[in-house]
Motif scaffolding. Structure first.
Motif, PDB file in Angstrom:
ATOM      1  N   HIS A   1       8.253 -10.006  -2.319  1.00  0.00           N
ATOM      2  CA  HIS A   1       8.357  -9.470  -3.508  1.00  0.00           C
ATOM      3  C   HIS A   1       7.516  -8.073  -3.455  1.00  0.00           C
ATOM      4  O   HIS A   1       6.652  -7.704  -2.591  1.00  0.00           O
ATOM      5  CB  HIS A   1       7.433 -10.405  -4.543  1.00  0.00           C
ATOM      6  N   GLY A   2       7.852  -7.000  -4.044  1.00  0.00           N
ATOM      7  CA  GLY A   2       7.335  -5.708  -4.354  1.00  0.00           C
ATOM      8  C   GLY A   2       7.647  -4.818  -3.279  1.00  0.00           C
ATOM      9  O   GLY A   2       7.239  -3.430  -3.317  1.00  0.00           O
ATOM     10  N   TYR A   3       8.511  -4.981  -2.257  1.00  0.00           N
ATOM     11  CA  TYR A   3       8.693  -4.145  -1.079  1.00  0.00           C
ATOM     12  C   TYR A   3      10.098  -4.576  -0.238  1.00  0.00           C
ATOM     13  O   TYR A   3      10.778  -5.533  -0.722  1.00  0.00           O
ATOM     14  CB  TYR A   3       7.769  -4.432   0.155  1.00  0.00           C
ATOM     15  N   GLU A   4      10.364  -3.582   0.313  1.00  0.00           N
ATOM     16  CA  GLU A   4      11.603  -3.866   1.306  1.00  0.00           C
ATOM     17  C   GLU A   4      10.866  -3.661   2.775  1.00  0.00           C
ATOM     18  O   GLU A   4       9.937  -2.913   2.935  1.00  0.00           O
ATOM     19  CB  GLU A   4      12.838  -2.764   1.227  1.00  0.00           C
TER      20      GLU A   4
ATOM     21  N   PHE B   1      16.835  -2.268   6.430  1.00  0.00           N
ATOM     22  CA  PHE B   1      15.902  -2.560   5.334  1.00  0.00           C
ATOM     23  C   PHE B   1      16.425  -3.698   4.309  1.00  0.00           C
ATOM     24  O   PHE B   1      17.457  -3.848   3.928  1.00  0.00           O
ATOM     25  CB  PHE B   1      15.573  -1.391   4.592  1.00  0.00           C
ATOM     26  N   LYS B   2      15.576  -4.761   4.317  1.00  0.00           N
ATOM     27  CA  LYS B   2      15.778  -6.060   3.488  1.00  0.00           C
ATOM     28  C   LYS B   2      14.581  -6.206   2.601  1.00  0.00           C
ATOM     29  O   LYS B   2      13.300  -5.836   2.860  1.00  0.00           O
ATOM     30  CB  LYS B   2      16.246  -7.077   4.404  1.00  0.00           C
TER      31      LYS B   2
ATOM     32  N   TYR C   1      -0.691  -7.412  -5.189  1.00  0.00           N
ATOM     33  CA  TYR C   1      -0.742  -8.767  -4.578  1.00  0.00           C
ATOM     34  C   TYR C   1       0.640  -9.109  -4.808  1.00  0.00           C
ATOM     35  O   TYR C   1       1.155  -9.361  -5.669  1.00  0.00           O
ATOM     36  CB  TYR C   1      -1.562  -9.888  -5.442  1.00  0.00           C
ATOM     37  N   TRP C   2       1.326  -9.468  -3.320  1.00  0.00           N
ATOM     38  CA  TRP C   2       2.571  -9.378  -3.205  1.00  0.00           C
ATOM     39  C   TRP C   2       2.947 -10.749  -2.420  1.00  0.00           C
ATOM     40  O   TRP C   2       2.363 -11.120  -1.423  1.00  0.00           O
ATOM     41  CB  TRP C   2       3.402  -8.291  -2.597  1.00  0.00           C
TER      42      TRP C   2
ATOM     43  N   GLN D   1      -2.224  -8.752   0.261  1.00  0.00           N
ATOM     44  CA  GLN D   1      -2.953  -7.771  -0.705  1.00  0.00           C
ATOM     45  C   GLN D   1      -2.957  -6.545  -0.217  1.00  0.00           C
ATOM     46  O   GLN D   1      -2.997  -6.172   0.898  1.00  0.00           O
ATOM     47  CB  GLN D   1      -4.522  -8.304  -0.749  1.00  0.00           C
ATOM     48  N   VAL D   2      -2.455  -5.566  -0.887  1.00  0.00           N
ATOM     49  CA  VAL D   2      -2.203  -4.090  -0.576  1.00  0.00           C
ATOM     50  C   VAL D   2      -3.133  -3.255  -1.306  1.00  0.00           C
ATOM     51  O   VAL D   2      -3.081  -3.094  -2.722  1.00  0.00           O
ATOM     52  CB  VAL D   2      -0.793  -3.657  -0.651  1.00  0.00           C
TER      53      VAL D   2
END
Length: 125
Positions: free
Chosen positions: A17-20, A58-59, A81-82, A101-102
């Motif tokens: 979640h929140g990224y590729e 990218f996925k 938090y992803w 955690q980023v």
């Protein structure tokens, strides 16, 4: 990699979640091979990368083979938090997930005014 090479033909659909992320490599662990061995092989060029025909793909979801691994790269520029998890429900509830955690808590953007909180929802009759 052929499905016949994967134990039981099973792959785990992992979603972030929140990224590729860039998929650098996917493979099966060899007998006795450790994650540190995979990192060393990636750095030395021994590990076959996915991007031989151009830049990495990218996925946000990837099929990781049973008893295997994936090497991915993310640009961690979205604080929060992803959740990273297997999409098989049984695997999800049995713990095949992690929260990334980023940044630090103070790096998170402020919650918008009036944003609903758990317990705020009241269904209409």
């Amino acid at each position: 990699m052929l499905t016949a090479e994967i134990p039981n033909g099973l792959t785990h659909p992992f979603h972030l979640h929140g990224y590729e992320f860039a998929v650098l490599a996917v493979g099966l662990f060899k007998r006795g091979q450790t994650p540190e061995d995979v990192q060393r092989e990636l750095r030395s060029g021994e590990l076959k990368r996915n991007n031989k025909n151009g830049p990495p793909t990218f996925k946000d979801t990837i099929a990781i083979p049973s008893t295997g691994f994936a090497v991915v790269r993310i640009k961690a520029d979205n604080p929060g938090y992803w959740y990273f998890h297997c999409h098989f429900l049984y695997h999800l509830v049995s713990g095949m997930s992690v929260v990334l955690q980023v940044g630090e808590h103070h790096d998170n953007p402020p919650v918008p005014r009036g944003f609903p909180k758990c317990g705020d929802y009241v269904p209409s009759d």
